[in-house]
Structures are given as C-alpha cells and as structure tokens.
Design an enzyme around this catalytic site. Structure first.
Site, PDB file in Angstrom:
ATOM      1  N   ARG A  38       8.521 -59.819 -55.110  1.00 22.09           N
ATOM      2  CA  ARG A  38       7.898 -59.012 -56.260  1.00 22.09           C
ATOM      3  C   ARG A  38       8.059 -59.664 -57.309  1.00 22.09           C
ATOM      4  O   ARG A  38       6.878 -59.528 -58.311  1.00 22.09           O
ATOM      5  CB  ARG A  38       8.528 -57.559 -56.450  1.00 22.09           C
ATOM      6  CG  ARG A  38       7.872 -56.704 -57.459  1.00 22.09           C
ATOM      7  CD  ARG A  38       8.692 -55.301 -57.469  1.00 22.09           C
ATOM      8  NE  ARG A  38       8.376 -54.536 -58.478  1.00 22.09           N
ATOM      9  CZ  ARG A  38       7.258 -53.787 -58.699  1.00 22.09           C
ATOM     10  NH1 ARG A  38       6.551 -53.728 -57.589  1.00 22.09           N
ATOM     11  NH2 ARG A  38       7.030 -53.155 -59.776  1.00 22.09           N
ATOM     12  N   LEU A  63       1.772 -53.309 -62.431  1.00 20.63           N
ATOM     13  CA  LEU A  63       2.232 -53.155 -60.978  1.00 20.63           C
ATOM     14  C   LEU A  63       2.832 -51.479 -60.946  1.00 20.63           C
ATOM     15  O   LEU A  63       3.561 -51.435 -61.717  1.00 20.63           O
ATOM     16  CB  LEU A  63       3.407 -54.302 -60.849  1.00 20.63           C
ATOM     17  CG  LEU A  63       2.923 -55.505 -60.423  1.00 20.63           C
ATOM     18  CD1 LEU A  63       3.995 -56.609 -60.466  1.00 20.63           C
ATOM     19  CD2 LEU A  63       2.269 -55.478 -59.088  1.00 20.63           C
ATOM     20  N   SER A  64       2.610 -50.854 -59.973  1.00 23.10           N
ATOM     21  CA  SER A  64       3.365 -49.725 -59.708  1.00 23.10           C
ATOM     22  C   SER A  64       4.739 -49.845 -59.455  1.00 23.10           C
ATOM     23  O   SER A  64       4.959 -51.026 -58.976  1.00 23.10           O
ATOM     24  CB  SER A  64       2.546 -48.915 -58.655  1.00 23.10           C
ATOM     25  OG  SER A  64       1.119 -48.437 -58.994  1.00 23.10           O
ATOM     26  N   ALA A  65       5.438 -48.749 -59.413  1.00 23.14           N
ATOM     27  CA  ALA A  65       6.887 -48.805 -58.918  1.00 23.14           C
ATOM     28  C   ALA A  65       6.807 -49.154 -57.435  1.00 23.14           C
ATOM     29  O   ALA A  65       5.988 -48.652 -56.684  1.00 23.14           O
ATOM     30  CB  ALA A  65       7.568 -47.646 -59.288  1.00 23.14           C
TER      31      ALA A  65
END
Length: 361
Positions: A38, A63-65
């Site tokens: 990530r 970016l999403s969690a």
C-alpha cells in the site's frame, strides 16, 4: 472513513490485522493484499501513514481505507478470467490487486475523471511491474485506464462480470450502474451511505445486500458541452493477445509448474519445513500486589509457588538456555526461482528479458 483495525508496522502486519478483524476472509484476497504494498501508492512525504486503517487524500489523489478495500475485494468474489470495471480507478491500487486474481485472460479496465491521477496511476503500475518481488508469483492482468466521467460511458460498451464504483452513487444513477453488469455479475458501490453488493441474477432480476455503513464523496455530475450533448467515454477495446504474448504466458506457466514440483519433491509430500528460528521465551517479572482497604493502600507480596527460586537461579537458567540456543541469523532474502530458471535457459538475452517482462529484479 476507516480506523476499524490497528495500524501496522508494514504491509504484512496491516494485512494480519485486517485478517484478525475478519475484513479479509479468503486466501485469494489475502494473497493479493500482501503482494501489493500500500505504501507504494502514497507520495513519499505521506508514507508514514500508509499502514494505518485510514483514507488518504492529496489533491485529486485518493485512497480509501484498507478495511473498505478489503470488504470490496471480498464482495466482488473475483475469479480468474473475469472482466472488471473500476469506476473512479484513482491510483490503480485496487485495480492492481484485482489484476493479480484475474490472471492473464481477464479484462481489467478503469475510468478516472482526473487526467493527472491517470498519469499517477500509470507511474505506480509501471513501478509495480518493474520492481515488485511478488509480480512473478502471479499471472497478471494489467489494468488499462481511460480519462472521463464514469456517468458518461458510451451506451454501446461491453458489459462486465464485476463492477466497482469508488464514489457515492445517488439513487437516480442506480439503474445506470446496473446496466454495466452482465447477467450473473456483481456490482459493488456506495449507495445511500451503505456499501452495497448487487448481483444480477437474470435479465431483470437482482439481489441486493447492504455490507456496511460508509461515507464517500458523491459522484461528480457530467459537464455537458456547449452543444448540450454529453461526451461519451470510450472504454478500452477488448484486445486479443498476440501469439508472442500467449507463448510468454505458456512458458512462464510451465516453468512455475516445474518449480512447484521440485519444491514438493524436496520437502517430501509437500509438507512444510519446521521453523528455522526458535522464538525466545519471555519470562514474567515478579509482581507486587497492591491492596486497597477502606481508603488505605497497602503494598505487599503474595506468595506464589512459581516464586520459589531466587532471582539468581532464574538468571542462571536464562543464561544456560541462551548458550544452548543456536545463534539467531537474519533470514535470507527471498529467491526468485522463476527468474533464475529463465536466466538459465539457452536463449538469447533479449528473449529472456521479454519472458521476464523486462523487470529489474
């Protein structure tokens, strides 16, 4: 959105936490998450936050969690050879993980509104292909990205087996999203503040499941041209692989099977080797007992059978154990057996590098 699991020290620890919290539940999804770091999709100055379960946004980059991506990947029920459409593809992080599962005969398309984000995604994709230690462990379906508003996709486009939308979908656009899906396909999107999974069970039949409450920025509405007409987004064509590319896939697949068979033969029926390193046993310190009695505080030691030995005896036992234990050594770096096999083939160097996708390592 996020914060459902503890932060990790690295990508693997983050995945461990997501597994423990039951956000990652299947082996395929776990393998894809571990293969794509990530942090590689963050700007350098923000990488210290990469392994936190938090969304990240900088300018148009978003970016999403991790917990959201985990639920999305699990809900999509991805399989090799499927077609996937990512609406609001962003950095390409999700598309890269999906591509590891789809394999070389899948379809992996993304639509992104911002051209600068498309360039960012292409840079990150190139970096992943060239440098990732995990790339050679998979057969990759490389994503293709196009710029445009995902609400303006050409009506004559092909339908997809799996569709994900990374922005909040208003109820008025639900039918449009469903139209992108093949019969038997799965659509995952934030709909009315709920991450929703919709399965197309027939030409006009649907099953809907609410997964969890989420908060996403809404889809940006299309801007019509001066003539008042929409500018349709043309998705990438469904390309037919060249014979040369098919040969590369077949050769790499054959070599992987040989490596797997050699590993099974060496380990004996494929049983795992015993751990190389013994975990050092940690002793508990003696504890003083604090007693509260009628607002008075007393400190005393309560005898315990385990305290019979003196501190000196315990220290002597610890030293003896350390002397008996083998010295700890750092684990060897992972060996890329596929690369070693290819480089040892009696082939011209340009062909070897082609088989390796011109990777650096």
């Amino acid at each position: 959105m996020g914060g459902a699991v503890s932060a990790g020290e690295d990508n693997d620890e983050l995945i461990d936490n997501l597994k423990e919290a039951q956000y990652i539940r299947t082996e395929l999804v776990e393998q894809a998450f571990r293969a794509v770091d990530r942090a590689d999709y963050y700007l350098e100055e923000f990488k210290e936050n990469a392994y936190k379960d938090l969304a990240w946004k900088h300018g148009n980059i978003h970016l999403s969690a991790p917990c959201i991506y985990s639920e999305v990947m699990e809900a999509l029920d991805l399989q090799p050879g499927l077609s996937f459409l990512n609406l609001g593809s962003g950095t390409g992080y999700l598309s890269s993980m999906v591509g590891l599962i789809l394999g070389p005969f899948g379809v992996n398309h993304g639509v992104e509104l911002h051209s600068d984000v498309i360039e960012y995604a292409k840079q990150k994709l190139d970096f992943f292909i060239r440098t990732s230690e995990s790339f050679d462990k998979f057969d990759f379906c490389e994503p293709s990205f196009v710029t445009g508003n995902c609400l303006e996709i050409s009506p004559d486009c092909s339908q997809y087996d799996r569709v994900y939308c990374g922005a909040g979908v208003q109820k008025e656009h639900e039918e449009y999203m469903k139209s992108l899906l093949k019969v038997g396909g799965i659509l995952v999107m934030p709909l009315e503040e709920k991450l929703t999974k919709i399965t197309r069970t027939g030409p006009s039949a649907w099953e809907t499941k609410k997964i969890l409450a989420v908060s996403f920025a809404p889809l940006i509405q299309p801007c019509h041209s001066e003539s008042g007409k929409s500018r349709f987004v043309q998705l990438p064509p469904l390309a037919v692989r060249s014979l040369q590319d098919l040969a590369r896939i077949a050769i790499r697949g054959t070599i992987k099977k040989i490596i797997h068979q050699e590993t099974v033969n060496k380990s004996g029926n494929g049983l795992k080797n015993t751990p190389r390193f013994k975990r050092r046993r940690v002793r508990r310190r003696r504890m003083e007992t604090i007693v509260f009695l009628d607002k008075e505080v007393f400190a005393s030691r309560i005898s315990n059978p385990s305290d019979d030995n003196s501190f000196e005896d315990l220290e002597e036992e610890r030293r003896e154990e350390e002397e008996k234990a083998p010295p700890e050594t750092k684990p060897d770096p992972p060996v890329n057996f596929l690369r070693e096999k290819v480089l040892s083939l009696p082939l011209p160097d340009p062909l070897k590098y082609y088989l390796l996708y011109y990777r650096e390592k």
